[in-house]
Write a protein that holds these residues in place. Structure first.
Motif, PDB file in Angstrom:
ATOM      1  N   MET A 128      51.045  44.024  49.164  1.00  0.00           N
ATOM      2  CA  MET A 128      50.852  43.295  47.958  1.00  0.00           C
ATOM      3  C   MET A 128      49.466  43.553  47.364  1.00  0.00           C
ATOM      4  O   MET A 128      49.314  43.528  46.148  1.00  0.00           O
ATOM      5  CB  MET A 128      51.004  41.811  48.244  1.00  0.00           C
ATOM      6  CG  MET A 128      51.946  41.138  47.319  1.00  0.00           C
ATOM      7  SD  MET A 128      52.454  39.544  47.940  1.00  0.00           S
ATOM      8  CE  MET A 128      51.322  38.505  47.117  1.00  0.00           C
ATOM      9  N   TYR A 129      48.490  43.761  48.199  1.00  0.00           N
ATOM     10  CA  TYR A 129      47.131  43.969  47.719  1.00  0.00           C
ATOM     11  C   TYR A 129      46.801  45.440  47.503  1.00  0.00           C
ATOM     12  O   TYR A 129      45.716  45.755  47.029  1.00  0.00           O
ATOM     13  CB  TYR A 129      46.127  43.355  48.693  1.00  0.00           C
ATOM     14  CG  TYR A 129      46.224  41.853  48.748  1.00  0.00           C
ATOM     15  CD1 TYR A 129      45.796  41.083  47.682  1.00  0.00           C
ATOM     16  CD2 TYR A 129      46.745  41.214  49.856  1.00  0.00           C
ATOM     17  CE1 TYR A 129      45.884  39.701  47.718  1.00  0.00           C
ATOM     18  CE2 TYR A 129      46.845  39.839  49.903  1.00  0.00           C
ATOM     19  CZ  TYR A 129      46.408  39.091  48.831  1.00  0.00           C
ATOM     20  OH  TYR A 129      46.500  37.742  48.873  1.00  0.00           O
ATOM     21  N   VAL A 130      47.706  46.324  47.830  1.00  0.00           N
ATOM     22  CA  VAL A 130      47.444  47.766  47.697  1.00  0.00           C
ATOM     23  C   VAL A 130      47.191  48.156  46.241  1.00  0.00           C
ATOM     24  O   VAL A 130      46.242  48.901  45.967  1.00  0.00           O
ATOM     25  CB  VAL A 130      48.590  48.588  48.322  1.00  0.00           C
ATOM     26  CG1 VAL A 130      48.437  50.069  48.024  1.00  0.00           C
ATOM     27  CG2 VAL A 130      48.647  48.355  49.822  1.00  0.00           C
ATOM     28  N   PRO A 131      47.977  47.696  45.251  1.00  0.00           N
ATOM     29  CA  PRO A 131      47.662  48.077  43.865  1.00  0.00           C
ATOM     30  C   PRO A 131      46.278  47.610  43.417  1.00  0.00           C
ATOM     31  O   PRO A 131      45.589  48.335  42.680  1.00  0.00           O
ATOM     32  CB  PRO A 131      48.759  47.388  43.046  1.00  0.00           C
ATOM     33  CG  PRO A 131      49.881  47.195  43.989  1.00  0.00           C
ATOM     34  CD  PRO A 131      49.239  46.963  45.324  1.00  0.00           C
ATOM     35  N   ILE A 132      45.852  46.443  43.856  1.00  0.00           N
ATOM     36  CA  ILE A 132      44.518  45.963  43.494  1.00  0.00           C
ATOM     37  C   ILE A 132      43.456  46.847  44.142  1.00  0.00           C
ATOM     38  O   ILE A 132      42.463  47.210  43.501  1.00  0.00           O
ATOM     39  CB  ILE A 132      44.345  44.492  43.911  1.00  0.00           C
ATOM     40  CG1 ILE A 132      45.334  43.623  43.138  1.00  0.00           C
ATOM     41  CG2 ILE A 132      42.913  44.024  43.678  1.00  0.00           C
ATOM     42  CD1 ILE A 132      45.397  42.195  43.610  1.00  0.00           C
ATOM     43  N   LEU A 133      43.652  47.207  45.400  1.00  0.00           N
ATOM     44  CA  LEU A 133      42.714  48.085  46.094  1.00  0.00           C
ATOM     45  C   LEU A 133      42.638  49.448  45.415  1.00  0.00           C
ATOM     46  O   LEU A 133      41.548  50.000  45.236  1.00  0.00           O
ATOM     47  CB  LEU A 133      43.121  48.231  47.558  1.00  0.00           C
ATOM     48  CG  LEU A 133      42.243  49.129  48.410  1.00  0.00           C
ATOM     49  CD1 LEU A 133      40.855  48.514  48.528  1.00  0.00           C
ATOM     50  CD2 LEU A 133      42.854  49.323  49.772  1.00  0.00           C
ATOM     51  N   VAL A 134      43.789  50.000  45.007  1.00  0.00           N
ATOM     52  CA  VAL A 134      43.814  51.291  44.312  1.00  0.00           C
ATOM     53  C   VAL A 134      43.055  51.185  42.994  1.00  0.00           C
ATOM     54  O   VAL A 134      42.283  52.076  42.631  1.00  0.00           O
ATOM     55  CB  VAL A 134      45.266  51.751  44.086  1.00  0.00           C
ATOM     56  CG1 VAL A 134      45.328  52.939  43.134  1.00  0.00           C
ATOM     57  CG2 VAL A 134      45.921  52.100  45.410  1.00  0.00           C
ATOM     58  N   LEU A 135      43.247  50.099  42.271  1.00  0.00           N
ATOM     59  CA  LEU A 135      42.544  49.897  41.003  1.00  0.00           C
ATOM     60  C   LEU A 135      41.039  49.827  41.209  1.00  0.00           C
ATOM     61  O   LEU A 135      40.268  50.418  40.441  1.00  0.00           O
ATOM     62  CB  LEU A 135      43.056  48.627  40.326  1.00  0.00           C
ATOM     63  CG  LEU A 135      42.478  48.331  38.959  1.00  0.00           C
ATOM     64  CD1 LEU A 135      42.943  49.372  37.958  1.00  0.00           C
ATOM     65  CD2 LEU A 135      42.884  46.956  38.511  1.00  0.00           C
ATOM     66  N   VAL A 136      40.604  49.146  42.241  1.00  0.00           N
ATOM     67  CA  VAL A 136      39.168  49.039  42.522  1.00  0.00           C
ATOM     68  C   VAL A 136      38.604  50.406  42.888  1.00  0.00           C
ATOM     69  O   VAL A 136      37.544  50.797  42.390  1.00  0.00           O
ATOM     70  CB  VAL A 136      38.907  48.010  43.642  1.00  0.00           C
ATOM     71  CG1 VAL A 136      37.477  48.086  44.131  1.00  0.00           C
ATOM     72  CG2 VAL A 136      39.234  46.615  43.150  1.00  0.00           C
ATOM     73  N   VAL A 137      39.303  51.151  43.708  1.00  0.00           N
ATOM     74  CA  VAL A 137      38.826  52.485  44.102  1.00  0.00           C
ATOM     75  C   VAL A 137      38.768  53.406  42.887  1.00  0.00           C
ATOM     76  O   VAL A 137      37.793  54.126  42.677  1.00  0.00           O
ATOM     77  CB  VAL A 137      39.722  53.073  45.214  1.00  0.00           C
ATOM     78  CG1 VAL A 137      39.410  54.541  45.444  1.00  0.00           C
ATOM     79  CG2 VAL A 137      39.560  52.282  46.499  1.00  0.00           C
ATOM     80  N   LEU A 138      39.814  53.384  42.050  1.00  0.00           N
ATOM     81  CA  LEU A 138      39.844  54.256  40.881  1.00  0.00           C
ATOM     82  C   LEU A 138      38.830  53.853  39.824  1.00  0.00           C
ATOM     83  O   LEU A 138      38.486  54.652  38.954  1.00  0.00           O
ATOM     84  CB  LEU A 138      41.250  54.291  40.281  1.00  0.00           C
ATOM     85  CG  LEU A 138      42.289  55.051  41.095  1.00  0.00           C
ATOM     86  CD1 LEU A 138      43.654  54.960  40.439  1.00  0.00           C
ATOM     87  CD2 LEU A 138      41.879  56.496  41.291  1.00  0.00           C
ATOM     88  N   SER A 139      38.337  52.619  39.866  1.00  0.00           N
ATOM     89  CA  SER A 139      37.326  52.212  38.889  1.00  0.00           C
ATOM     90  C   SER A 139      35.994  52.914  39.129  1.00  0.00           C
ATOM     91  O   SER A 139      35.146  52.946  38.248  1.00  0.00           O
ATOM     92  CB  SER A 139      37.138  50.694  38.919  1.00  0.00           C
ATOM     93  OG  SER A 139      36.472  50.292  40.090  1.00  0.00           O
ATOM     94  N   PHE A 140      35.816  53.477  40.304  1.00  0.00           N
ATOM     95  CA  PHE A 140      34.599  54.235  40.617  1.00  0.00           C
ATOM     96  C   PHE A 140      34.808  55.741  40.461  1.00  0.00           C
ATOM     97  O   PHE A 140      33.932  56.522  40.796  1.00  0.00           O
ATOM     98  CB  PHE A 140      34.130  53.930  42.042  1.00  0.00           C
ATOM     99  CG  PHE A 140      33.677  52.518  42.227  1.00  0.00           C
ATOM    100  CD1 PHE A 140      32.447  52.104  41.751  1.00  0.00           C
ATOM    101  CD2 PHE A 140      34.489  51.596  42.869  1.00  0.00           C
ATOM    102  CE1 PHE A 140      32.027  50.795  41.903  1.00  0.00           C
ATOM    103  CE2 PHE A 140      34.078  50.295  43.037  1.00  0.00           C
ATOM    104  CZ  PHE A 140      32.845  49.890  42.548  1.00  0.00           C
ATOM    105  N   ASN A 141      35.960  56.176  39.944  1.00  0.00           N
ATOM    106  CA  ASN A 141      36.285  57.582  39.776  1.00  0.00           C
ATOM    107  C   ASN A 141      35.558  58.135  38.558  1.00  0.00           C
ATOM    108  O   ASN A 141      35.632  57.585  37.463  1.00  0.00           O
ATOM    109  CB  ASN A 141      37.800  57.743  39.606  1.00  0.00           C
ATOM    110  CG  ASN A 141      38.245  59.177  39.622  1.00  0.00           C
ATOM    111  OD1 ASN A 141      37.443  60.087  39.795  1.00  0.00           O
ATOM    112  ND2 ASN A 141      39.538  59.387  39.434  1.00  0.00           N
ATOM    113  N   ALA A 142      34.846  59.255  38.721  1.00  0.00           N
ATOM    114  CA  ALA A 142      34.126  59.870  37.611  1.00  0.00           C
ATOM    115  C   ALA A 142      35.085  60.531  36.629  1.00  0.00           C
ATOM    116  O   ALA A 142      34.780  60.659  35.446  1.00  0.00           O
ATOM    117  CB  ALA A 142      33.125  60.897  38.130  1.00  0.00           C
ATOM    118  N   SER A 143      36.234  60.947  37.094  1.00  0.00           N
ATOM    119  CA  SER A 143      37.222  61.564  36.226  1.00  0.00           C
ATOM    120  C   SER A 143      37.936  60.487  35.422  1.00  0.00           C
ATOM    121  O   SER A 143      38.105  59.368  35.869  1.00  0.00           O
ATOM    122  CB  SER A 143      38.243  62.336  37.075  1.00  0.00           C
ATOM    123  OG  SER A 143      39.311  62.762  36.278  1.00  0.00           O
TER     124      SER A 143
END
Length: 102
Positions: free
Chosen positions: A1-16
């Motif tokens: 259930m928390y995986v999409p939130i974790l993915v969003l947080v990780v991708l928010s630090f993506n330079a691309s």
């Protein structure tokens, strides 16, 4: 259930700019967010309204709780205090009954 939130947080630090390609770690999206006045002003308003509401609700709720505690027990008072808590459950039950009985 928390995986999409974790993915969003990780991708928010993506330079691309693309979620499919990792371009390194950056804070540029947060810098752009902090510099956008169209986001900051409503955020400040929301925090002011939320904080004021929380403080007023706490004060009023505490005063009500102290007042009810000092009064003698009454079924009428209990009914008046419990009705706002029970009505949403009754409305939800009736709507689920009408939805699931079709």
């Amino acid at each position: 259930m928390y995986v999409p939130i974790l993915v969003l947080v990780v991708l928010s630090f993506n330079a691309s700019g693309l979620p499919t390609a990792w371009g390194g770690v950056t804070l540029k999206w947060y810098v752009k967010l902090a510099g956008d006045q169209n986001i900051i002003r409503p955020l400040i308003n929301t925090l002011i309204v939320g904080g004021t509401t929380a403080v007023l609700s706490t004060v009023i709720g505490t005063m009500l709780a102290l007042g009810v505690e000092r009064m003698k027990p009454s079924s009428l008072l209990d009914g008046l205090l419990l009705t706002p808590m029970v009505i949403p459950d009754i409305v939800l039950a009736i709507s689920l009954l009408s939805f699931l009985s079709c």
